[in-house]
Design an enzyme around this catalytic site. Sequence first.
Site, short mmCIF file in Angstrom:
data_model
loop_
_atom_site.label_atom_id
_atom_site.label_comp_id
_atom_site.label_asym_id
_atom_site.label_seq_id
_atom_site.Cartn_x
_atom_site.Cartn_y
_atom_site.Cartn_z
N SER A 13 2.31 -5.90 9.27
CA SER A 13 2.01 -4.60 9.89
C SER A 13 0.73 -4.57 10.72
O SER A 13 0.15 -3.51 10.88
CB SER A 13 1.95 -3.54 8.79
N ASN B 215 7.66 -9.93 -2.06
CA ASN B 215 7.30 -11.36 -2.19
C ASN B 215 5.84 -11.56 -2.64
O ASN B 215 5.40 -12.69 -2.83
CB ASN B 215 7.57 -12.11 -0.88
N LEU B 216 5.14 -10.46 -2.82
CA LEU B 216 3.75 -10.47 -3.30
C LEU B 216 2.81 -11.28 -2.40
O LEU B 216 1.75 -11.71 -2.84
CB LEU B 216 3.66 -10.96 -4.76
N TYR C 16 0.82 -1.23 0.00
CA TYR C 16 0.00 0.00 0.00
C TYR C 16 0.85 1.28 0.00
O TYR C 16 0.81 2.06 -0.96
CB TYR C 16 -0.95 -0.06 1.20
N PHE D 229 -14.31 -0.71 17.71
CA PHE D 229 -13.52 -1.36 18.77
C PHE D 229 -13.39 -0.45 19.99
O PHE D 229 -12.37 0.21 20.17
CB PHE D 229 -12.13 -1.72 18.26
N TYR E 33 4.64 -5.77 17.09
CA TYR E 33 4.81 -5.08 15.80
C TYR E 33 5.68 -3.83 16.00
O TYR E 33 6.69 -3.63 15.33
CB TYR E 33 3.45 -4.70 15.21
N ALA F 45 8.86 -3.53 3.17
CA ALA F 45 8.39 -4.92 3.32
C ALA F 45 8.27 -5.29 4.79
O ALA F 45 9.27 -5.28 5.51
CB ALA F 45 9.36 -5.86 2.61
N1 UDP Z 1 -11.13 0.27 14.24
C1 UDP Z 1 -12.45 -0.03 14.55
N2 UDP Z 1 -13.10 -1.01 13.83
C2 UDP Z 1 -12.48 -1.69 12.82
C3 UDP Z 1 -11.14 -1.36 12.50
C4 UDP Z 1 -10.50 -0.37 13.24
O1 UDP Z 1 -13.04 0.55 15.46
O2 UDP Z 1 -13.12 -2.59 12.23
C5 UDP Z 1 -10.45 1.33 15.01
C6 UDP Z 1 -9.20 0.84 15.72
O3 UDP Z 1 -9.51 0.40 17.03
C7 UDP Z 1 -8.33 2.09 15.74
C8 UDP Z 1 -8.74 2.84 14.47
O4 UDP Z 1 -9.99 2.28 14.08
O5 UDP Z 1 -8.64 2.90 16.83
C9 UDP Z 1 -7.76 2.69 13.35
O6 UDP Z 1 -7.48 1.31 13.20
P1 UDP Z 1 -6.63 0.74 12.00
O7 UDP Z 1 -6.61 -0.75 12.15
O8 UDP Z 1 -7.14 1.30 10.72
O9 UDP Z 1 -5.17 1.35 12.23
P2 UDP Z 1 -4.19 1.29 13.49
O10 UDP Z 1 -4.47 2.53 14.29
O11 UDP Z 1 -4.45 0.03 14.25
O12 UDP Z 1 -2.84 1.32 12.87
#
Ligand code: UDP
Length: 328
Positions: free
Chosen positions: A78, A33-34, A12, A209, A142, A75
């Site tokens: 994440s 590595n695709l 991305y 979340f 991570y 690479a």
């Molecule tokens: N998030 C959410 N529902 C989802 C995916 C993400 O509420 O289905 C929330 C997640 O808890 C975080 C924000 O969106 O606070 C961004 O999450 P993302 O995974 O895009 O990126 P991160 O901050 O983890 O790198």
Amino acid sequence: MGRYLVTGGAGYVGSHLVLALLDAGHDVTVYDNLRQGHRGAVPGAARLVEADIGNARRLDVVLSDGPWDAVFHFAALSLVGESMKMPFLYFMENAAGGIRLIEACVHHGVTKFILSSTAALFGNPERIPIAENERVDPGSPYGESKLMIERTLHWAGKIHGLRYACLRYFNAAGADPAGRAGEDHTPETHLIPLVIDAALGRRPEIFVFGHDYPTPDGTCVRDYIHVTDLADAHLRALARLDAQSVTYNLGNGAGHSVLEVIRSVERVSGRKVPVRMGARREGDPAVLVAASDLLRSETGWLPKYAELDEIVRTAWAWREAHPGGYGD
Ligand code: UDP
């Protein structure tokens, strides 16, 4: 014109940097590595080496074909959540893989290295917005795996004179404004594409979340930065390496809550997004917002796509035009 190697260049953020390098007239080789990257994300003007950074022989062959003006290293695995379940996978693939790559670069006389690092280095920051001198304390394997690579660069710089840029980015979002590249993860876990899919009716709802965080609306706050602005910051950081190694935090400097992102998608798409409030996701800090003053003052970088709605608009356009992503 420069010659650049981009690991993870079919992914991305990597693919948007590849576009920026090609637009500036450079010669680009993508090493990917695709597994997460896409063949279709590599423009015809770039060379593609389909290989893993763990493949020492292949890496050796590619790096011998120098000189390289710099190596950009994207690479990586994440996903914070996945790393909380499989820490060793992240230490092996990201940390060990990155360390081996740096050693190989030094061995082959590469003098400049740009690392795609992360805001996940700051587990639960004491001060928001987060400056470069904030205490580093990764909240997940991570983040820890990227810190290990940053520390390796520090020593490769001290001992071997490697010039490096550690770019700790916050939430990469959006898509190439010209529609040439976008976000396509399998499975998709990132908020903006998931909310867009909910708006498009391709998933029943968006699951939020956690809504009991100490934030204005109870949902997590993140700093969403347009992927093309990120790519531009990489080129500016590269130019800085003529003078010195650098570590920059890279964000818009404005935080947006999960609910604000949902409202933005509703505004841009003109559709209603079904929302379900749920439990927190492990490893998620309440607020991550960057202070990017150092990058701005030292390189003149300014985000072109700073507004959340603009970011979402480019993401929406790409997702609508490419319902199957890159189609592989
Ligand atoms: N998030 C959410 N529902 C989802 C995916 C993400 O509420 O289905 C929330 C997640 O808890 C975080 C924000 O969106 O606070 C961004 O999450 P993302 O995974 O895009 O990126 P991160 O901050 O983890 O790198």
